[in-house]
Design a protein around this motif. Structure first.
Motif, PDB file in Angstrom:
ATOM      1  N   ALA A 407      -2.226 -10.917 -18.565  1.00  0.00           N
ATOM      2  CA  ALA A 407      -2.776  -9.579 -18.350  1.00  0.00           C
ATOM      3  C   ALA A 407      -1.664  -8.535 -18.266  1.00  0.00           C
ATOM      4  N   ILE A 408      -0.551  -8.890 -17.618  1.00  0.00           N
ATOM      5  CA  ILE A 408       0.577  -7.955 -17.491  1.00  0.00           C
ATOM      6  C   ILE A 408       1.210  -7.691 -18.854  1.00  0.00           C
ATOM      7  N   ILE A 409       1.371  -8.752 -19.644  1.00  0.00           N
ATOM      8  CA  ILE A 409       1.940  -8.590 -20.986  1.00  0.00           C
ATOM      9  C   ILE A 409       1.032  -7.716 -21.847  1.00  0.00           C
ATOM     10  N   ALA A 410      -0.297  -7.944 -21.736  1.00  0.00           N
ATOM     11  CA  ALA A 410      -1.244  -7.195 -22.559  1.00  0.00           C
ATOM     12  C   ALA A 410      -1.353  -5.737 -22.136  1.00  0.00           C
ATOM     13  N   SER A 411      -1.197  -5.467 -20.832  1.00  0.00           N
ATOM     14  CA  SER A 411      -1.367  -4.087 -20.341  1.00  0.00           C
ATOM     15  C   SER A 411      -0.432  -3.831 -19.169  1.00  0.00           C
ATOM     16  N   PRO A 412       0.861  -3.667 -19.437  1.00  0.00           N
ATOM     17  CA  PRO A 412       1.826  -3.509 -18.345  1.00  0.00           C
ATOM     18  C   PRO A 412       1.600  -2.264 -17.496  1.00  0.00           C
ATOM     19  N   ALA A 413       1.168  -1.159 -18.100  1.00  0.00           N
ATOM     20  CA  ALA A 413       0.974   0.077 -17.335  1.00  0.00           C
ATOM     21  C   ALA A 413      -0.161  -0.092 -16.321  1.00  0.00           C
ATOM     22  N   ASN A 414      -1.286  -0.621 -16.784  1.00  0.00           N
ATOM     23  CA  ASN A 414      -2.419  -0.807 -15.876  1.00  0.00           C
ATOM     24  C   ASN A 414      -2.112  -1.836 -14.794  1.00  0.00           C
ATOM     25  N   SER A 415      -1.352  -2.854 -15.157  1.00  0.00           N
ATOM     26  CA  SER A 415      -0.975  -3.862 -14.168  1.00  0.00           C
ATOM     27  C   SER A 415      -0.077  -3.252 -13.098  1.00  0.00           C
ATOM     28  N   ALA A 416       0.812  -2.345 -13.507  1.00  0.00           N
ATOM     29  CA  ALA A 416       1.675  -1.666 -12.532  1.00  0.00           C
ATOM     30  C   ALA A 416       0.846  -0.814 -11.579  1.00  0.00           C
ATOM     31  N   ILE A 417      -0.197  -0.161 -12.101  1.00  0.00           N
ATOM     32  CA  ILE A 417      -1.090   0.626 -11.244  1.00  0.00           C
ATOM     33  C   ILE A 417      -1.799  -0.287 -10.251  1.00  0.00           C
ATOM     34  N   ALA A 418      -2.247  -1.441 -10.738  1.00  0.00           N
ATOM     35  CA  ALA A 418      -2.945  -2.398  -9.866  1.00  0.00           C
ATOM     36  C   ALA A 418      -2.045  -2.853  -8.728  1.00  0.00           C
ATOM     37  N   LEU A 419      -0.814  -3.192  -9.056  1.00  0.00           N
ATOM     38  CA  LEU A 419       0.126  -3.626  -8.024  1.00  0.00           C
ATOM     39  C   LEU A 419       0.434  -2.490  -7.059  1.00  0.00           C
ATOM     40  N   GLY A 420       0.496  -1.262  -7.573  1.00  0.00           N
ATOM     41  CA  GLY A 420       0.725  -0.112  -6.710  1.00  0.00           C
ATOM     42  C   GLY A 420      -0.404   0.091  -5.708  1.00  0.00           C
ATOM     43  N   ILE A 421      -1.653  -0.081  -6.168  1.00  0.00           N
ATOM     44  CA  ILE A 421      -2.805   0.042  -5.259  1.00  0.00           C
ATOM     45  C   ILE A 421      -2.755  -1.034  -4.185  1.00  0.00           C
ATOM     46  N   MET A 422      -2.392  -2.258  -4.592  1.00  0.00           N
ATOM     47  CA  MET A 422      -2.294  -3.340  -3.623  1.00  0.00           C
ATOM     48  C   MET A 422      -1.235  -3.041  -2.569  1.00  0.00           C
ATOM     49  N   LEU A 423      -0.041  -2.624  -3.005  1.00  0.00           N
ATOM     50  CA  LEU A 423       1.047  -2.362  -2.069  1.00  0.00           C
ATOM     51  C   LEU A 423       0.748  -1.166  -1.165  1.00  0.00           C
ATOM     52  N   ALA A 424      -0.050  -0.214  -1.660  1.00  0.00           N
ATOM     53  CA  ALA A 424      -0.411   0.942  -0.842  1.00  0.00           C
ATOM     54  C   ALA A 424      -1.227   0.544   0.369  1.00  0.00           C
ATOM     55  N   ALA A 425      -1.852  -0.644   0.310  1.00  0.00           N
ATOM     56  CA  ALA A 425      -2.662  -1.106   1.440  1.00  0.00           C
ATOM     57  C   ALA A 425      -1.808  -1.468   2.649  1.00  0.00           C
ATOM     58  N   LEU A 426      -0.568  -1.869   2.425  1.00  0.00           N
ATOM     59  CA  LEU A 426       0.264  -2.337   3.545  1.00  0.00           C
ATOM     60  C   LEU A 426       0.548  -1.252   4.579  1.00  0.00           C
ATOM     61  N   PRO A 427       1.024  -0.040   4.184  1.00  0.00           N
ATOM     62  CA  PRO A 427       1.207   0.983   5.222  1.00  0.00           C
ATOM     63  C   PRO A 427      -0.094   1.367   5.902  1.00  0.00           C
ATOM     64  N   VAL A 428      -1.212   1.335   5.171  1.00  0.00           N
ATOM     65  CA  VAL A 428      -2.505   1.625   5.796  1.00  0.00           C
ATOM     66  C   VAL A 428      -2.823   0.577   6.849  1.00  0.00           C
ATOM     67  N   TYR A 429      -2.545  -0.698   6.526  1.00  0.00           N
ATOM     68  CA  TYR A 429      -2.809  -1.777   7.484  1.00  0.00           C
ATOM     69  C   TYR A 429      -1.993  -1.582   8.765  1.00  0.00           C
ATOM     70  N   TYR A 430      -0.706  -1.324   8.619  1.00  0.00           N
ATOM     71  CA  TYR A 430       0.149  -1.195   9.804  1.00  0.00           C
ATOM     72  C   TYR A 430      -0.189   0.050  10.616  1.00  0.00           C
ATOM     73  N   PHE A 431      -0.617   1.125   9.934  1.00  0.00           N
ATOM     74  CA  PHE A 431      -1.077   2.306  10.661  1.00  0.00           C
ATOM     75  C   PHE A 431      -2.329   1.976  11.461  1.00  0.00           C
ATOM     76  N   TRP A 432      -3.272   1.263  10.813  1.00  0.00           N
ATOM     77  CA  TRP A 432      -4.527   0.930  11.475  1.00  0.00           C
ATOM     78  C   TRP A 432      -4.281  -0.021  12.653  1.00  0.00           C
ATOM     79  N   ALA A 433      -3.404  -1.005  12.450  1.00  0.00           N
ATOM     80  CA  ALA A 433      -3.098  -1.955  13.520  1.00  0.00           C
ATOM     81  C   ALA A 433      -2.450  -1.241  14.711  1.00  0.00           C
ATOM     82  N   ARG A 434      -1.527  -0.300  14.425  1.00  0.00           N
ATOM     83  CA  ARG A 434      -0.891   0.455  15.508  1.00  0.00           C
ATOM     84  C   ARG A 434      -1.909   1.330  16.229  1.00  0.00           C
ATOM     85  N   PHE A 435      -2.803   1.953  15.473  1.00  0.00           N
ATOM     86  CA  PHE A 435      -3.846   2.793  16.076  1.00  0.00           C
ATOM     87  C   PHE A 435      -4.753   1.966  16.979  1.00  0.00           C
ATOM     88  N   LYS A 436      -5.070   0.757  16.530  1.00  0.00           N
ATOM     89  CA  LYS A 436      -5.917  -0.133  17.321  1.00  0.00           C
ATOM     90  C   LYS A 436      -5.211  -0.525  18.628  1.00  0.00           C
TER      91      LYS A 436
END
Length: 440
Positions: A407-436
């Motif tokens: 999938a990455i070979i076939a569509s590297p740009a879209n795969s990079a966006i997908a990985l970016g969305i996944m990694l964006a979840a980490l700061p949200v998680y740590y913010f939410w955990a700290r808020f809790k």
């Protein structure tokens, strides 16, 4: 609403229909030609579907054991949380809501609207039809797991009927075009391997979805027994259906004709029964898309419910209706998110990288079986043990790595966006955990 535990309402038949409904969508009516575009002989076309079916069965073996070890609400989210870390599970739920499940539902709703307009002749706006069907299914599933499962089971039986009709008519009309031609059409080479890898992407998409049945494990009467059996029966039945559809398409259209079309099911029925046949299969495809949407609306909100129960999402999402016992807020969230994407017209790009996100977490979830066994997490009583483990599990994980790589070979740009969305979840998680922690 109150924070009571989900009601145990579902049995083996429900589990089997939910498994099959999560896999069988509109793709099987179109994906045979997508595979034929990449590999061009009957041997390779059918061989790829057999390989995909074998990999799917390996996945069913793994998920069946995971479901008996941890038979709680949330399924894959729960397995990732227990094996790795809550942050990994949060990233999975984040991707489910923003990419894989919601984007897929939006696209399928729009496909349904196009077939609905073609069949009925109405001139309604496609986005409006998509929104109406999503909101209607949201309402049905707010009535409880039993109501949602009954609708899902009825639609799945209609889907099976449409596929069976396509297969029977295809075999009756077909002219035995499987005999001629070479097995591979080209020498064994890097180019052939690249074609095989590319063919696995639409096949992986067509076979994906069995894992969503584990989301409703907390609402099954006997999850350890019925969910594991439902996974195996459901995936096995879908493999048989898919192979039969491809055989029928090859018999009627041949490999060249299958490669030349983008609507193989419609072409088969048009050759057999004329335009009326094409209309009938269009109705079958519309029902199939509706069944997929029903199954998604039943299962996915249970992940957001489990996240909220862990304190990683809005508290209201983790509450159940006193009247229906359903996680109404989670269901409404899923329905509204899918409706917004369906009406916005931006879902197409999201679907392009759905496979990347899905199979990263498929591979991680399968690998979690090693961790859960090693730590002896989950009850050792009444556990279904995955046949062939560790070999079948390793094969499944490596297959996921290969599919993500393709999938990455076939569509590297879209795969990079997908990985970016996944990694964006980490700061949200740590913010939410700290808020809790700050609130407690």
């Amino acid at each position: 609403m109150d924070p009571s535990r989900p009601r145990h309402q579902l049995g083996l038949f429900d589990a089997t229909m939910i498994v099959m409904g999560g896999i069988v969508g509109a793709g099987i009516f179109a994906n045979p030609s997508e595979v034929a575009h990449r590999v061009h002989t009957p041997f390779l076309i059918l061989g790829m579907w057999v390989l995909g079916g074998f990999i799917a069965m390996c996945g069913a073996f793994i998920w069946a054991e995971l479901a008996t070890r941890l038979p709680g609400t949330g399924g894959q989210y729960l397995y990732l949380r227990e094996a790795y870390h809550p942050s990994v599970a949060f990233v999975y739920g984040w991707g489910l809501l923003l990419v894989t499940q919601t984007g897929g539902m939006a696209a399928v709703a729009v496909i349904f609207s196009s077939y609905f307009r073609a069949l009925t002749g109405v001139a309604w706006n496609g986005s409006a039809i998509a929104a109406m069907v999503l909101l209607a299914l949201t309402g049905i599933n707010c009535l409880g797991a039993r109501a949602g499962s009954n609708v899902q089971s009825a639609l799945m039986l209609l889907k099976i009927g449409a596929i069976a009709a396509l297969v029977v008519i295809g075999f009756a009309v077909g002219g035995g075009s499987l005999k001629s031609g070479p097995l591979l059409a080209q020498p064994v080479s890097l180019g052939l391997l690249k074609s095989v890898g590319a063919a696995m992407v639409p096949i992986a998409f067509a076979y994906g979805g069995w894992q969503t049945a584990t989301f409703v494990a907390g609402e099954m009467r006997n999850a350890r027994r019925d969910l594991s059996r439902g996974l195996l029966i459901g995936v096995g039945a879908v493999v048989a259906l898919y192979l039969a559809v491809n055989l029928a398409c090859l018999r009627v259209l041949g490999p060249v004709g299958l490669d030349a079309t983008t609507t193989p099911a419609s072409d088969v029925m048009r050759i057999a029964l004329g335009e009326r046949g094409a209309q009938w299969i269009a109705a079958g495809i519309a029902i199939s898309t509706l069944g997929f949407l029903s199954q998604s609306m039943l299962t996915a909100p249970r992940v957001y419910f489990a996240m909220a129960r862990d304190g990683l999402f809005f508290e209201s999402i983790g509450k159940l209706s006193r009247w229906s016992g359903a996680p109404v807020a989670a269901i409404v969230l899923q329905g509204l998110a899918a409706t917004i994407i369906a009406c916005s017209g931006t879902y197409g790009e999201i679907l392009n990288f759905e496979i990347t996100v899905d199979f990263i977490f498929f591979g991680m979830t399968a690998a979690s079986l090693f961790i859960l066994r090693g730590r002896q997490i989950g009850s050792d009583t009444a556990i279904y043990r995955a046949p062939g483990h560790p070999f079948t599990t390793i094969l499944f994980v490596l297959s996921c790595v290969g599919i993500v790589g393709s999938a990455i070979i076939a569509s590297p740009a879209n795969s990079a966006i997908a990985l970016g969305i996944m990694l964006a979840a980490l700061p949200v998680y740590y913010f939410w955990a700290r808020f809790k922690r700050a609130r407690s």
